[in-house]
Design a protein around this motif. Structure first.
Motif, mmCIF file in Angstrom:
data_model
loop_
_atom_site.group_PDB
_atom_site.id
_atom_site.type_symbol
_atom_site.label_atom_id
_atom_site.label_comp_id
_atom_site.label_asym_id
_atom_site.label_seq_id
_atom_site.Cartn_x
_atom_site.Cartn_y
_atom_site.Cartn_z
ATOM 1 N N ALA A 125 37.672 44.078 17.055
ATOM 2 C CA ALA A 125 36.890 44.885 17.996
ATOM 3 C C ALA A 125 36.614 44.152 19.308
ATOM 4 O O ALA A 125 36.029 44.731 20.224
ATOM 5 N N LYS A 126 37.020 42.878 19.371
ATOM 6 C CA LYS A 126 36.791 42.051 20.563
ATOM 7 C C LYS A 126 35.299 41.948 20.912
ATOM 8 O O LYS A 126 34.896 42.085 22.072
ATOM 9 N N PHE A 127 34.501 41.725 19.874
ATOM 10 C CA PHE A 127 33.071 41.529 20.073
ATOM 11 C C PHE A 127 32.829 40.177 20.731
ATOM 12 O O PHE A 127 33.623 39.237 20.579
ATOM 13 N N ALA A 128 31.703 40.085 21.441
ATOM 14 C CA ALA A 128 31.309 38.826 22.061
ATOM 15 C C ALA A 128 31.007 37.798 20.971
ATOM 16 O O ALA A 128 30.624 38.147 19.849
ATOM 17 N N GLU A 129 31.170 36.555 21.316
ATOM 18 C CA GLU A 129 30.934 35.484 20.334
ATOM 19 C C GLU A 129 29.504 35.514 19.766
ATOM 20 O O GLU A 129 29.316 35.319 18.559
ATOM 21 N N PRO A 130 28.462 35.764 20.598
ATOM 22 C CA PRO A 130 27.102 35.841 20.032
ATOM 23 C C PRO A 130 26.963 36.956 18.993
ATOM 24 O O PRO A 130 26.283 36.775 17.975
ATOM 25 N N THR A 131 27.603 38.096 19.238
ATOM 26 C CA THR A 131 27.550 39.198 18.268
ATOM 27 C C THR A 131 28.236 38.779 16.979
ATOM 28 O O THR A 131 27.721 39.009 15.873
ATOM 29 N N LYS A 132 29.395 38.174 17.115
ATOM 30 C CA LYS A 132 30.161 37.711 15.955
ATOM 31 C C LYS A 132 29.356 36.699 15.149
ATOM 32 O O LYS A 132 29.298 36.763 13.915
ATOM 33 N N ASN A 133 28.707 35.777 15.837
ATOM 34 C CA ASN A 133 27.902 34.763 15.148
ATOM 35 C C ASN A 133 26.716 35.383 14.418
ATOM 36 O O ASN A 133 26.382 34.991 13.295
ATOM 37 N N PHE A 134 26.087 36.365 15.057
ATOM 38 C CA PHE A 134 24.919 36.987 14.436
ATOM 39 C C PHE A 134 25.324 37.786 13.194
ATOM 40 O O PHE A 134 24.686 37.673 12.147
ATOM 41 N N LEU A 135 26.387 38.565 13.299
ATOM 42 C CA LEU A 135 26.855 39.334 12.148
ATOM 43 C C LEU A 135 27.323 38.412 11.028
ATOM 44 O O LEU A 135 27.128 38.711 9.844
ATOM 45 N N SER A 136 27.903 37.304 11.400
ATOM 46 C CA SER A 136 28.323 36.325 10.395
ATOM 47 C C SER A 136 27.116 35.741 9.680
ATOM 48 O O SER A 136 27.140 35.518 8.461
ATOM 49 N N LEU A 137 26.063 35.492 10.434
ATOM 50 C CA LEU A 137 24.828 34.971 9.850
ATOM 51 C C LEU A 137 24.268 35.953 8.825
ATOM 52 O O LEU A 137 23.857 35.562 7.729
ATOM 53 N N LEU A 138 24.270 37.244 9.185
ATOM 54 C CA LEU A 138 23.789 38.261 8.246
ATOM 55 C C LEU A 138 24.677 38.324 7.013
ATOM 56 O O LEU A 138 24.192 38.456 5.888
ATOM 57 N N ALA A 139 26.002 38.248 7.226
ATOM 58 C CA ALA A 139 26.945 38.315 6.108
ATOM 59 C C ALA A 139 26.745 37.137 5.160
ATOM 60 O O ALA A 139 26.751 37.301 3.935
ATOM 61 N N GLU A 140 26.563 35.953 5.715
ATOM 62 C CA GLU A 140 26.390 34.755 4.892
ATOM 63 C C GLU A 140 25.138 34.835 4.036
ATOM 64 O O GLU A 140 25.097 34.302 2.920
ATOM 65 N N ASN A 141 24.125 35.502 4.528
ATOM 66 C CA ASN A 141 22.837 35.537 3.832
ATOM 67 C C ASN A 141 22.565 36.870 3.132
ATOM 68 O O ASN A 141 21.433 37.138 2.738
ATOM 69 N N GLY A 142 23.608 37.699 2.995
ATOM 70 C CA GLY A 142 23.465 38.954 2.272
ATOM 71 C C GLY A 142 22.531 39.942 2.934
ATOM 72 O O GLY A 142 21.887 40.743 2.255
ATOM 73 N N LYS A 143 22.457 39.907 4.259
ATOM 74 C CA LYS A 143 21.535 40.773 4.982
ATOM 75 C C LYS A 143 22.232 41.905 5.746
ATOM 76 O O LYS A 143 21.583 42.619 6.507
ATOM 77 N N LEU A 144 23.542 42.075 5.530
ATOM 78 C CA LEU A 144 24.229 43.152 6.225
ATOM 79 C C LEU A 144 23.702 44.526 5.824
ATOM 80 O O LEU A 144 23.807 45.486 6.583
ATOM 81 N N LYS A 145 23.118 44.618 4.646
ATOM 82 C CA LYS A 145 22.548 45.894 4.199
ATOM 83 C C LYS A 145 21.395 46.332 5.093
ATOM 84 O O LYS A 145 21.034 47.504 5.124
#
Length: 244
Positions: A125-145
């Motif tokens: 999706a060519k997201f900005a690096e800060p967006t990618k980092n934040f979503l990754s943080l949520l994914a790592e901690n099971g918070k994407l829900k």
């Protein structure tokens, strides 16, 4: 003028409502406190550098804390609009691809698999690096829900940053255009100049009549349902005949 008069009659109630000027993750989210050091590190490299960045409205709860720290990071990196756009796109993608949405929320999916999928989706999706980092943080901690709720809170902050105030008005039926205009003008008087008021209507027949107005963590309930409940509690209270 009837609607405006009803609304103004509840203004004194508003004056008694206040929200905290600070966001305290330790108090409002003791169970998730261990996650916030990572989020703080993402938001800024040092506590001192965030001293001049304040959230425009105070949010509470875990989702509010996530949104607040993301807002601070976005402002510091001058990426507020891009991150807002990226997150909106992600939410839309999850709505149109329910299989992907379910995948991100499935607790049985291994962390590494979930993280890899999110990072791949961000790259495509060519997201900005800060967006990618934040979503990754949520994914790592099971918070994407919680992503949808977090994004809604984040949008509250970005709207407030621009001076936009979104007001949710609940009634039993749609307000006529004249009454909606009158209500918006009354809200504008209360909120003050320099702010743009946007009214969103919600229909809920269960309130019986009147209206409920919500904005910036404040609720002004002038519904018939609430007044009836208050009257019922009053009637149930024992009468003290000694004072009669």
């Amino acid at each position: 003028m009837a609607l405006a008069n009803r609304f103004r009659s509840g203004i004194s109630f508003f004056k008694n409502i206040s929200i905290s000027d600070s966001v305290s993750s330790a108090r409002s989210n003791p169970h998730g406190a261990s996650l916030f050091p990572a989020l703080r590190s993402y938001a800024t490299a040092s506590a001192q550098s965030t001293a001049n960045v304040k959230v425009p409205i105070a949010l509470v709860g875990e989702n509010g804390n996530f949104a607040s720290w993301l807002y601070i990071a976005a402002v510091k990196m001058n990426s507020l609009e891009k991150i807002e756009s990226d997150l909106s796109e992600m939410i839309e993608a999850m709505k149109t691809a329910p299989t992907f949405a379910q995948f991100t929320k499935d607790p049985s999916v291994p962390r590494a698999t979930r993280l890899a999928a999110i990072r791949d989706a961000c790259d495509q999706a060519k997201f900005a690096e800060p967006t990618k980092n934040f979503l990754s943080l949520l994914a790592e901690n099971g918070k994407l829900k919680n992503l949808d709720a977090i994004v809604k809170k984040f949008m509250q902050l970005t709207n407030a940053h621009r001076g936009d105030i979104k007001v949710l008005v609940t009634t039993v039926m749609p307000l006529p255009p004249a009454e909606e205009k009158e209500l918006r003008e009354t809200l504008q008087e209360i909120i003050g100049e320099g702010k743009k008021v946007t009214v969103e209507q919600k229909i809920d027949p269960s309130i019986y009549g009147g209206l409920i107005v919500e904005f910036q963590q404040k609720v002004l309930d002038m519904s018939i349902r609430t007044r009836a409940q208050q009257m019922e509690r009053l009637l149930r209270e024992p009468v003290d005949f000694t004072n009669l």
